[in-house]
Design a protein around this motif. Structure first.
Motif, PDB file in Angstrom:
ATOM      1  N   GLU A   1      16.119   6.835 -13.807  1.00  0.00           N
ATOM      2  CA  GLU A   1      15.869   7.407 -15.135  1.00  0.00           C
ATOM      3  C   GLU A   1      14.363   7.511 -15.384  1.00  0.00           C
ATOM      4  O   GLU A   1      13.877   8.510 -15.888  1.00  0.00           O
ATOM      5  N   GLU A   2      13.623   6.455 -14.992  1.00  0.00           N
ATOM      6  CA  GLU A   2      12.172   6.448 -15.225  1.00  0.00           C
ATOM      7  C   GLU A   2      11.479   7.560 -14.419  1.00  0.00           C
ATOM      8  O   GLU A   2      10.429   8.048 -14.802  1.00  0.00           O
ATOM      9  N   GLN A   3      12.064   7.921 -13.268  1.00  0.00           N
ATOM     10  CA  GLN A   3      11.448   8.960 -12.417  1.00  0.00           C
ATOM     11  C   GLN A   3      11.747  10.359 -12.930  1.00  0.00           C
ATOM     12  O   GLN A   3      11.189  11.333 -12.431  1.00  0.00           O
ATOM     13  N   ASN A   4      12.679  10.437 -13.886  1.00  0.00           N
ATOM     14  CA  ASN A   4      13.095  11.742 -14.402  1.00  0.00           C
ATOM     15  C   ASN A   4      13.576  12.679 -13.306  1.00  0.00           C
ATOM     16  O   ASN A   4      13.216  13.862 -13.278  1.00  0.00           O
ATOM     17  N   LEU A   5      14.320  12.149 -12.372  1.00  0.00           N
ATOM     18  CA  LEU A   5      14.802  12.987 -11.273  1.00  0.00           C
ATOM     19  C   LEU A   5      15.812  13.995 -11.825  1.00  0.00           C
ATOM     20  O   LEU A   5      16.633  13.640 -12.674  1.00  0.00           O
ATOM     21  N   PRO A   6      15.744  15.239 -11.359  1.00  0.00           N
ATOM     22  CA  PRO A   6      16.718  16.215 -11.852  1.00  0.00           C
ATOM     23  C   PRO A   6      18.139  15.786 -11.491  1.00  0.00           C
ATOM     24  O   PRO A   6      18.354  15.138 -10.466  1.00  0.00           O
ATOM     25  N   ARG A   7      19.089  16.167 -12.334  1.00  0.00           N
ATOM     26  CA  ARG A   7      20.484  15.781 -12.097  1.00  0.00           C
ATOM     27  C   ARG A   7      21.061  16.492 -10.861  1.00  0.00           C
ATOM     28  O   ARG A   7      22.119  16.139 -10.378  1.00  0.00           O
ATOM     29  N   SER A   8      20.322  17.482 -10.351  1.00  0.00           N
ATOM     30  CA  SER A   8      20.768  18.180  -9.138  1.00  0.00           C
ATOM     31  C   SER A   8      20.285  17.480  -7.861  1.00  0.00           C
ATOM     32  O   SER A   8      20.575  17.937  -6.749  1.00  0.00           O
ATOM     33  N   THR A   9      19.537  16.377  -8.010  1.00  0.00           N
ATOM     34  CA  THR A   9      19.046  15.619  -6.843  1.00  0.00           C
ATOM     35  C   THR A   9      20.195  15.313  -5.880  1.00  0.00           C
ATOM     36  O   THR A   9      21.246  14.827  -6.298  1.00  0.00           O
ATOM     37  N   ALA A  10      19.972  15.625  -4.593  1.00  0.00           N
ATOM     38  CA  ALA A  10      21.020  15.360  -3.597  1.00  0.00           C
ATOM     39  C   ALA A  10      20.978  13.884  -3.207  1.00  0.00           C
ATOM     40  O   ALA A  10      19.986  13.397  -2.659  1.00  0.00           O
ATOM     41  N   VAL A  11      22.060  13.180  -3.524  1.00  0.00           N
ATOM     42  CA  VAL A  11      22.108  11.724  -3.330  1.00  0.00           C
ATOM     43  C   VAL A  11      23.161  11.367  -2.283  1.00  0.00           C
ATOM     44  O   VAL A  11      24.281  11.883  -2.323  1.00  0.00           O
ATOM     45  N   LEU A  12      22.786  10.481  -1.360  1.00  0.00           N
ATOM     46  CA  LEU A  12      23.750   9.953  -0.385  1.00  0.00           C
ATOM     47  C   LEU A  12      23.893   8.451  -0.585  1.00  0.00           C
ATOM     48  O   LEU A  12      22.898   7.721  -0.562  1.00  0.00           O
ATOM     49  N   ASP A  13      25.146   7.987  -0.775  1.00  0.00           N
ATOM     50  CA  ASP A  13      25.422   6.544  -0.829  1.00  0.00           C
ATOM     51  C   ASP A  13      25.907   6.125   0.565  1.00  0.00           C
ATOM     52  O   ASP A  13      26.992   6.523   1.002  1.00  0.00           O
ATOM     53  N   ILE A  14      25.091   5.332   1.249  1.00  0.00           N
ATOM     54  CA  ILE A  14      25.370   4.950   2.642  1.00  0.00           C
ATOM     55  C   ILE A  14      26.292   3.728   2.648  1.00  0.00           C
ATOM     56  O   ILE A  14      25.911   2.665   2.162  1.00  0.00           O
ATOM     57  N   GLY A  15      27.502   3.887   3.178  1.00  0.00           N
ATOM     58  CA  GLY A  15      28.478   2.778   3.163  1.00  0.00           C
ATOM     59  C   GLY A  15      28.964   2.554   1.742  1.00  0.00           C
ATOM     60  O   GLY A  15      28.733   1.514   1.141  1.00  0.00           O
ATOM     61  N   THR A  16      29.671   3.555   1.215  1.00  0.00           N
ATOM     62  CA  THR A  16      29.949   3.593  -0.229  1.00  0.00           C
ATOM     63  C   THR A  16      30.992   2.575  -0.687  1.00  0.00           C
ATOM     64  O   THR A  16      31.091   2.273  -1.872  1.00  0.00           O
ATOM     65  N   GLY A  17      31.796   2.034   0.234  1.00  0.00           N
ATOM     66  CA  GLY A  17      32.808   1.031  -0.162  1.00  0.00           C
ATOM     67  C   GLY A  17      33.828   1.611  -1.124  1.00  0.00           C
ATOM     68  O   GLY A  17      34.501   2.590  -0.814  1.00  0.00           O
ATOM     69  N   ASN A  18      33.906   1.030  -2.337  1.00  0.00           N
ATOM     70  CA  ASN A  18      34.869   1.545  -3.320  1.00  0.00           C
ATOM     71  C   ASN A  18      34.314   2.730  -4.123  1.00  0.00           C
ATOM     72  O   ASN A  18      35.001   3.254  -5.012  1.00  0.00           O
ATOM     73  N   GLY A  19      33.085   3.135  -3.843  1.00  0.00           N
ATOM     74  CA  GLY A  19      32.530   4.335  -4.476  1.00  0.00           C
ATOM     75  C   GLY A  19      32.061   4.122  -5.913  1.00  0.00           C
ATOM     76  O   GLY A  19      31.734   5.095  -6.617  1.00  0.00           O
ATOM     77  N   ILE A  20      31.969   2.858  -6.352  1.00  0.00           N
ATOM     78  CA  ILE A  20      31.630   2.610  -7.764  1.00  0.00           C
ATOM     79  C   ILE A  20      30.200   3.038  -8.111  1.00  0.00           C
ATOM     80  O   ILE A  20      29.932   3.488  -9.221  1.00  0.00           O
ATOM     81  N   PHE A  21      29.284   2.925  -7.132  1.00  0.00           N
ATOM     82  CA  PHE A  21      27.907   3.370  -7.401  1.00  0.00           C
ATOM     83  C   PHE A  21      27.894   4.885  -7.641  1.00  0.00           C
ATOM     84  O   PHE A  21      27.220   5.392  -8.545  1.00  0.00           O
ATOM     85  N   LEU A  22      28.695   5.608  -6.842  1.00  0.00           N
ATOM     86  CA  LEU A  22      28.791   7.063  -7.032  1.00  0.00           C
ATOM     87  C   LEU A  22      29.375   7.368  -8.416  1.00  0.00           C
ATOM     88  O   LEU A  22      28.919   8.283  -9.111  1.00  0.00           O
ATOM     89  N   LEU A  23      30.397   6.591  -8.788  1.00  0.00           N
ATOM     90  CA  LEU A  23      31.033   6.788 -10.092  1.00  0.00           C
ATOM     91  C   LEU A  23      30.009   6.600 -11.217  1.00  0.00           C
ATOM     92  O   LEU A  23      29.937   7.411 -12.149  1.00  0.00           O
ATOM     93  N   GLU A  24      29.191   5.540 -11.114  1.00  0.00           N
ATOM     94  CA  GLU A  24      28.174   5.287 -12.143  1.00  0.00           C
ATOM     95  C   GLU A  24      27.172   6.438 -12.209  1.00  0.00           C
ATOM     96  O   GLU A  24      26.799   6.890 -13.280  1.00  0.00           O
ATOM     97  N   LEU A  25      26.737   6.913 -11.033  1.00  0.00           N
ATOM     98  CA  LEU A  25      25.767   8.010 -11.000  1.00  0.00           C
ATOM     99  C   LEU A  25      26.382   9.286 -11.582  1.00  0.00           C
ATOM    100  O   LEU A  25      25.713  10.038 -12.302  1.00  0.00           O
ATOM    101  N   ALA A  26      27.656   9.509 -11.291  1.00  0.00           N
ATOM    102  CA  ALA A  26      28.352  10.689 -11.843  1.00  0.00           C
ATOM    103  C   ALA A  26      28.413  10.578 -13.365  1.00  0.00           C
ATOM    104  O   ALA A  26      28.194  11.561 -14.081  1.00  0.00           O
ATOM    105  N   LYS A  27      28.662   9.370 -13.866  1.00  0.00           N
ATOM    106  CA  LYS A  27      28.721   9.176 -15.323  1.00  0.00           C
ATOM    107  C   LYS A  27      27.350   9.434 -15.960  1.00  0.00           C
ATOM    108  O   LYS A  27      27.263   9.826 -17.107  1.00  0.00           O
ATOM    109  N   TYR A  28      26.274   9.168 -15.204  1.00  0.00           N
ATOM    110  CA  TYR A  28      24.918   9.447 -15.697  1.00  0.00           C
ATOM    111  C   TYR A  28      24.552  10.927 -15.578  1.00  0.00           C
ATOM    112  O   TYR A  28      23.448  11.319 -15.912  1.00  0.00           O
TER     113      TYR A  28
END
Ligand SMILES: C[S@@+](CC[C@H](N)C(=O)[O-])C[C@H]1O[C@@H](n2cnc3c(N)ncnc32)[C@H](O)[C@@H]1O
Length: 219
Positions: A55-82
């Motif tokens: 959030e502090e970096q003001n990265l555009p919401r279109s930033t291409a993000v890779l979650d390496i070893g996503t497990g249950n995918g909860i980090f992706l879920l949080e980022l999607a909610k943001y």
């Protein structure tokens, strides 16, 4: 003491695909029976601190993000909610991929990509990313009982291939200190920021149980 002789870094089942297949098989069953998403590695705060930094970096919401070893995918879920729109997760465990897809779908985030893939041998179709995140995966790879050194070297090489020049790599680790992570990633990456993590004191020594670092890929 050599790194491999230390009890913290002793190779263990946590470094094997069989272990993670079993973990996520059980978590899939629990999710289907009770709806629980399973273990959140290093707790909710481990995601919040990375998201605050984003959030502090003001990265555009279109930033291409890779979650390496996503497990249950909860980090992706949080980022999607943001509001992040260009999200991909990979994991070498098929049951993790099934669990992450199921959890994301339940919340309506069907456009988040989750693929079964070994990060140590990524497919050319994976593409490149502006931001890679890792929470506990480099740790798991470091515990591989077969060949930890080769695994760690391969991880850095895959990261160099996948992360765009000047892209960010945010890693959360319970196995490695800041200095050790710097040693692993110094070829090709600079430390951008150390994110503050809880401090403990024991026997007059102060330390952190978790390290959270952001690296920047050199141009
Ligand atoms: C400690 S768990 C962390 C999961 C997730 N990042 C989280 O924070 O909940 C480690 C994850 O790394 C995955 N993993 C381990 N080695 C991998 C590899 N070589 N390629 C892809 N995923 C891997 C495991 O299947 C597991 O999901």
């Amino acid at each position: 003491m050599k790194e491999e002789d230390s009890p913290t870094f002793a190779p263990s089942r946590l470094g094997t695909k069989e272990y993670w297949d079993e973990v996520y098989q059980k978590e899939l069953q629990t999710f289907s029976d009770f709806g629980g998403v399973g273990e959140i590695w290093f707790g909710e705060e481990s995601m919040s601190r990375v998201i605050r930094w984003l959030e502090e970096q003001n990265l555009p919401r279109s930033t291409a993000v890779l979650d390496i070893g996503t497990g249950n995918g909860i980090f992706l879920l949080e980022l999607a909610k943001y509001g992040f729109k260009n999200l991909t997760g990979i994991d070498y465990s098929a049951s993790s991929v099934e669990l992450a897809r199921t959890i994301l779908k339940k919340d309506g985030f069907t456009d988040v990509k989750v693929e079964e893939m070994d990060f140590l041998d990524p497919q050319s179709t994976l593409g490149t990313f502006d931001l890679c995140i890792d929470k506990g995966t480099f740790d798991a790879i470091s515990l591989n009982p077969v060949d930890t050194q080769q695994g760690k070297r391969q991880y850095v090489s895959s990261l160099r291939r996948i992360l765009r020049p000047e892209g960010f790599f945010a890693i959360t680790s319970c196995n490695w200190t800041k200095d050790e992570l710097f040693q692993h990633f110094h070829q090709g990456f600079d430390v951008e920021m150390e994110l503050p993590t809880p401090v403990f004191q024991f026997g007059g020594v102060t330390g952190n149980s978790v390290t959270s670092l952001v690296f920047k890929r050199r141009p």
